[in-house]
Design an enzyme around this catalytic site. Structure first.
Site, PDB file in Angstrom:
ATOM      1  N   SER A  75       0.862  -1.185   0.000  1.00 41.04           N
ATOM      2  CA  SER A  75       0.000   0.000   0.000  1.00 41.04           C
ATOM      3  C   SER A  75       0.894   1.229   0.000  1.00 41.04           C
ATOM      4  CB  SER A  75      -0.855   0.005   1.251  1.00 41.04           C
ATOM      5  OG  SER A  75      -0.020   0.153   2.372  1.00 41.04           O
ATOM      6  N   LYS A  76       0.305   2.344  -0.246  1.00 42.01           N
ATOM      7  CA  LYS A  76       1.094   3.563  -0.287  1.00 42.01           C
ATOM      8  C   LYS A  76       1.905   3.703   1.000  1.00 42.01           C
ATOM      9  CE  LYS A  76       1.298   7.589  -2.676  1.00 42.01           C
ATOM     10  NZ  LYS A  76       1.757   7.442  -3.888  1.00 42.01           N
ATOM     11  N   ARG A  77       1.226   3.429   2.098  1.00 46.12           N
ATOM     12  CA  ARG A  77       1.889   3.601   3.385  1.00 46.12           C
ATOM     13  C   ARG A  77       3.038   2.580   3.540  1.00 46.12           C
ATOM     14  NH1 ARG A  77       1.510   1.584   8.274  1.00 46.12           N
ATOM     15  NH2 ARG A  77      -0.080   0.124   7.627  1.00 46.12           N
TER      16      ARG A  77
END
Ligand code: GLU
Length: 462
Positions: A233-235
């Protein structure tokens, strides 16, 4: 011919897990074949390239134990090389100057889109020589006009593209800088790269690069395009390799985990570095995307926490304990504690956090536990144990255990009623490793001091 591979990140950011996986597959392939692993930093993006990212990438690879055999080689150190080749391609008629203005190109693009066609450069300047003077120009490569291009990819198998899908793309911008699809070919050729292993987001580029090799009179290398990793995920995906280090993952566990993102060896899950090098090969790299699963990474980490030598584990735990402001050094006691605590957390951070009581008595007693276990029924036995421990000849878990058992028998008190008050006194709660090991892990005076202080907690029987 010996295998030469390269990992070629741009230094516009830190190394993420996806990049680390690409680096690892290059590294493992090279080591498996007795070949050479090259690190090339693609640093030609003047605005976004930063030296600190180069350092960070080198540091990350170093932590993962993937030191390059050659490099880091900076692309900017090779700038002169590209112009020479562009000149050669122009002279030999494999490339040409294009004087189209950006406005003209944009117009063509919009027209194509309006007519429902795929935008494509018109090849207006491909066969012209009536160059205007003092006008800016780009250099474009002449793509073959008919036929197909096929690559036999080590992962994707045979992939064929019709050349009418391909444009005469720009190899040199009007400011004189060369573009990626050209530079990468020159670099790979100059560095005698035999196998290009990278993410399959580059597969489309490969079909542009193959004609560049041919135009330069070179044989293209073998390609291997690795499937994407989903679940970054982006995170999570934006987390640098070093973030995992700082969160207390072992580098062996990270390498082990990412090796399995797309590759397998039967149903084996835990691999030493030597095993990875020995077993790695493209016949067992799959085509389908793999999923980044942090819980699995944690599990692999716990397996590696079990495997490490206690002294090695202690050394790795030390900085995490220091970060908690604990007064601790690398000594036999820390080795003993690391060994006791290795299975009490998923990461070094968790183990360090759970180990604080070994190094400080500034902890609160768990009230519930005190109420449950610090009862008069245990008090006389604990007091006698304290006395016996004072005179004990050998301060070891075995002889401490003998005392607990003898005193318990004499007072007819079960072991739990002695063990739990001991744990509470030494650590504040009832969750700790084996109680005799726990007592033995403290210097005798400290153990006795805590036991005496804890004994003040004995309350009334209900
Ligand atoms: N700098 C490119 C990237 O980071 C390299 C691609 C390649 O390996 O050719 O994606």
């Amino acid at each position: 011919m010996s295998v030469r591979v390269r990992f070629a990140p741009s230094n516009t950011g830190t190394l993420h897990m996806g990049g680390a996986r690409t680096a690892l597959f290059n590294y493992l392939y090279a080591k498996n074949k007795g070949g050479t692993f090259i690190l090339r930093i693609e640093d030609t993006d003047r605005e976004r390239s930063k030296e600190e990212y180069t350092e960070s990438i080198v540091e990350a690879l170093d932590w993962l134990g993937m030191e390059p055999d050659e490099g880091p080689i900076l692309q900017t150190s090779r700038l002169g090389m590209y112009n020479e080749r562009i000149e050669k391609l122009l002279e030999e008629g494999h490339a040409y100057r294009c004087y189209c203005t950006p406005e003209e190109l944009e117009e063509q693009r919009e027209k194509a889109l309006a007519e429902g066609r795929k935008p494509k450069y018109s090849r207006k300047w491909r066969d012209r020589t009536d160059y205007p003077e003092d006008q800016p120009y780009t250099v474009r490569i002449k793509m073959p006009l008919e036929g197909t291009i096929t690559i036999d990819d080590m992962v994707q198998g045979e992939v064929t593209v019709d050349v009418d899908q391909l444009d005469d793309f720009i190899i040199m911008r009007s400011d004189g800088t060369p573009t990626y699809n050209f530079v990468v070919v020159v670099d790979d050729a100059d560095m005698d790269v035999t196998h290009v292993i990278r993410g399959d987001d580059h597969l489309n580029n490969t079909f542009r690069q193959v004609p560049v090799y041919r135009a330069l009179g070179l044989e293209p290398p073998t390609f291997g395009h690795l499937p994407l990793i989903s679940g970054l995920s982006k995170r999570k995906g934006s987390a640098a390799v070093q973030d995992y280090r700082d969160r207390g993952f072992l580098s062996e566990a990270v390498v082990n985990y990412i090796s399995r993102l797309g590759w397998s060896h039967g149903d084996q899950e835990i691999f030493t570095r030597e095993e990875l090098v020995e077993y790695f090969g493209f016949d067992s790299v799959g085509k389908s995307p793999s999923n980044f699963d942090e819980d699995k990474l944690k599990w692999v980490n716990t397996e590696w926490l079990k495997k490490l030598e206690a002294s090695d584990l202690a050394q790795r735990l030390l900085p995490f304990l220091k970060k908690l402001d604990l007064d601790v050094e690398l000594d036999d006691r820390l080795v003993q504690i690391a060994d006791l605590m290795r299975d009490r957390g998923d990461t070094l951070v968790e183990i360090a956090e759970k180990s604080t009581y070994f190094f400080t008595d500034q902890f609160d007693y768990d009230e519930k536990a005190v109420k449950k276990w610090m009862k008069p029924v245990s008090e006389p036995a604990i007091k006698e144990i304290i006395e016996s421990l004072e005179g004990l000849d050998e301060w070891s878990a075995d002889s401490i255990g003998t005392i607990y058992r003898e005193v318990g028998k004499k007072h007819e008190v079960g072991l739990a009623k002695l063990a739990q008050p001991t744990r509470i006194s030494l650590t504040g709660s009832t969750s700790s490793p084996s109680v005799f090991d726990l007592v033995a892990s403290f210097p005798r005076e400290e153990a006795l001091r805590r036991l005496r202080k804890g004994a003040e907690l004995f309350g009334d029987d209900e």
